[in-house]
Design a protein around this motif. Structure first.
Motif, PDB file in Angstrom:
ATOM      1  N   PRO A  84      42.369  46.876  33.367  1.00 14.82           N
ATOM      2  CA  PRO A  84      41.069  46.776  34.055  1.00 14.82           C
ATOM      3  C   PRO A  84      41.204  46.979  35.557  1.00 14.82           C
ATOM      4  O   PRO A  84      42.157  46.505  36.181  1.00 14.82           O
ATOM      5  N   GLN A  85      40.194  47.644  36.126  1.00 18.31           N
ATOM      6  CA  GLN A  85      40.231  47.911  37.565  1.00 18.31           C
ATOM      7  C   GLN A  85      39.439  46.873  38.362  1.00 18.31           C
ATOM      8  O   GLN A  85      39.555  46.812  39.574  1.00 18.31           O
ATOM      9  N   ARG A  86      38.644  46.074  37.683  1.00 17.72           N
ATOM     10  CA  ARG A  86      37.948  44.946  38.338  1.00 17.72           C
ATOM     11  C   ARG A  86      38.589  43.672  37.822  1.00 17.72           C
ATOM     12  O   ARG A  86      38.626  43.431  36.603  1.00 17.72           O
ATOM     13  N   ILE A  87      39.164  42.878  38.725  1.00 16.44           N
ATOM     14  CA  ILE A  87      39.956  41.712  38.323  1.00 16.44           C
ATOM     15  C   ILE A  87      39.485  40.458  39.068  1.00 16.44           C
ATOM     16  O   ILE A  87      38.910  40.556  40.149  1.00 16.44           O
ATOM     17  N   PRO A  88      39.747  39.268  38.508  1.00 15.92           N
ATOM     18  CA  PRO A  88      39.251  38.046  39.160  1.00 15.92           C
ATOM     19  C   PRO A  88      40.072  37.602  40.360  1.00 15.92           C
ATOM     20  O   PRO A  88      39.556  36.902  41.222  1.00 15.92           O
ATOM     21  N   ALA A  89      41.363  37.998  40.413  1.00 16.65           N
ATOM     22  CA  ALA A  89      42.217  37.470  41.486  1.00 16.65           C
ATOM     23  C   ALA A  89      43.325  38.458  41.819  1.00 16.65           C
ATOM     24  O   ALA A  89      44.286  38.600  41.050  1.00 16.65           O
ATOM     25  N   PRO A  90      43.250  39.151  42.955  1.00 15.31           N
ATOM     26  CA  PRO A  90      44.359  40.040  43.360  1.00 15.31           C
ATOM     27  C   PRO A  90      45.511  39.230  43.929  1.00 15.31           C
ATOM     28  O   PRO A  90      45.332  38.067  44.308  1.00 15.31           O
ATOM     29  N   ALA A  91      46.691  39.846  43.989  1.00 12.99           N
ATOM     30  CA  ALA A  91      47.827  39.187  44.641  1.00 12.99           C
ATOM     31  C   ALA A  91      47.534  39.077  46.135  1.00 12.99           C
ATOM     32  O   ALA A  91      47.170  40.079  46.764  1.00 12.99           O
ATOM     33  N   PRO A  92      47.660  37.877  46.718  1.00 16.58           N
ATOM     34  CA  PRO A  92      47.375  37.756  48.152  1.00 16.58           C
ATOM     35  C   PRO A  92      48.445  38.425  48.995  1.00 16.58           C
ATOM     36  O   PRO A  92      49.629  38.128  48.859  1.00 16.58           O
ATOM     37  N   GLU A  93      48.047  39.360  49.837  1.00 14.63           N
ATOM     38  CA  GLU A  93      48.963  40.003  50.777  1.00 14.63           C
ATOM     39  C   GLU A  93      48.296  40.008  52.143  1.00 14.63           C
ATOM     40  O   GLU A  93      47.085  40.270  52.254  1.00 14.63           O
ATOM     41  N   ALA A  94      49.085  39.723  53.173  1.00  9.12           N
ATOM     42  CA  ALA A  94      48.524  39.471  54.499  1.00  9.12           C
ATOM     43  C   ALA A  94      47.685  40.634  55.018  1.00  9.12           C
ATOM     44  O   ALA A  94      46.614  40.425  55.603  1.00  9.12           O
TER      45      ALA A  94
END
Length: 305
Positions: free
Chosen positions: A37-47
């Motif tokens: 899926p290309q719409r996700i609930p939580a991306p990996a946090p990157e600064a």
């Protein structure tokens, strides 16, 4: 007729051939092409990477988390070619919606991945009729093996006025990398820069014999930063600590908060030792088209919509 669109026909034909050559390479090596899926609930946090909100969730900045969940579920060799989105990225080498190739291989590490990355680019170049050389913006790039591999620490010794440790201590690491080091990489031959400082490890695991650095590399060709690969971290507790640290840093910069990707963390411990990499398709096509701008190799820019 829209002459701007028509003028890109050669580039789009080459782009289609590059995509076909990539698929042939991975299928011949036993990889499974997947779509997540290309719409996700939580991306990996990157600064310094910001996701675009989409109806309460986010458009993916990378398919990484979903693909690793597939690895954990027993898919040992997978690849994906997909669109990704990053807010605020626009320039001659950046576009908010871009195309990413990402692949993962269980049982491999970042050295194995550098070998495979080298083989992929050479295979695509041969398929495109370039052989062992290509010319990009007037510069000849030799593609034959072996490609140089330079540690980040060595690159500071060679090209910067301060050491890697001093740059980190003065919070000048990223500035020196961009200004003093990257212009020297991959100029006449593709080059791998590897062993990033642990604080720049992202989702990579640390070197067991040298925990001050992470098993991460980037590939540069003709001045273009093309790919970013890791020996993947499989320690869920360590990954959670990194996510929390990065999310805290993001919020200190006033950036939009992200939820912690709990389902990913819950399954990460089941992921086998693996290596994974993200490669920018648009920039790869720029090389084969000899394009100075990313605008020349996409069908539409955002401004044309």
């Amino acid at each position: 007729m829209n002459w701007r669109l028509a003028s890109r026909k050669r580039a789009l034909v080459i782009r289609a051939a590059v995509l076909q050559a990539i698929r042939e390479f991975f299928i011949a090596r036993g990889y499974l092409e997947v779509e997540t899926p290309q719409r996700i609930p939580a991306p990996a946090p990157e600064a310094h990477i910001d996701a675009i909100p989409a109806d309460g969730w986010f458009l993916q900045t990378s398919p990484e988390l979903c693909m690793k969940r597939l690895l954990a579920a027993g898919y040992p060799r997978i690849f994906q070619i997909c669109h990704c989105w990053r807010e605020g990225e626009r320039g001659s080498r950046h576009i908010p919606e871009f195309t990413m190739l990402e692949w993962y291989c269980a049982g491999s590490d970042y050295h194995g991945l550098m070998d495979e990355c080298e083989a992929l680019i050479q295979s695509v170049a041969r398929r495109m009729g370039y052989g062992d050389k290509l010319v990009y913006q007037g510069k000849e790039v030799e593609l034959s093996s072996p490609w140089p591999r330079l540690s980040v620490e060595e690159s500071f010794s060679r090209y910067a006025k301060v050491s890697m440790a001093q740059a980190l201590e003065c919070d000048l690491f990223d500035e020196i990398m961009v200004r003093d080091i990257e212009p020297h990489l991959g100029v006449s031959q593709p080059a791998f820069l590897y062993d990033y400082p642990a604080t720049r490890g992202a989702l990579a695991h640390l070197r067991p014999d040298k925990p001050s650095v992470a098993e991460r590399f980037e590939l540069y060709i003709a001045g273009l930063e093309l790919a970013n690969g890791f020996s993947e971290l499989t320690d869920a507790a360590e990954q959670r600590a990194r996510f929390l640290r990065d999310e805290t840093y993001r919020r200190s910069l006033g950036k939009r908060p992200y939820p912690i990707p709990e389902k990913f963390l819950a399954e990460l411990g089941e992921m086998p030792p693996s290596a994974g990499i993200a490669l920018g398709i648009d920039r790869l096509v720029m090389l084969f088209v000899d394009a100075a701008s990313i605008d020349e190799v996409v069908a539409f820019t955002p401004e044309e919509l």
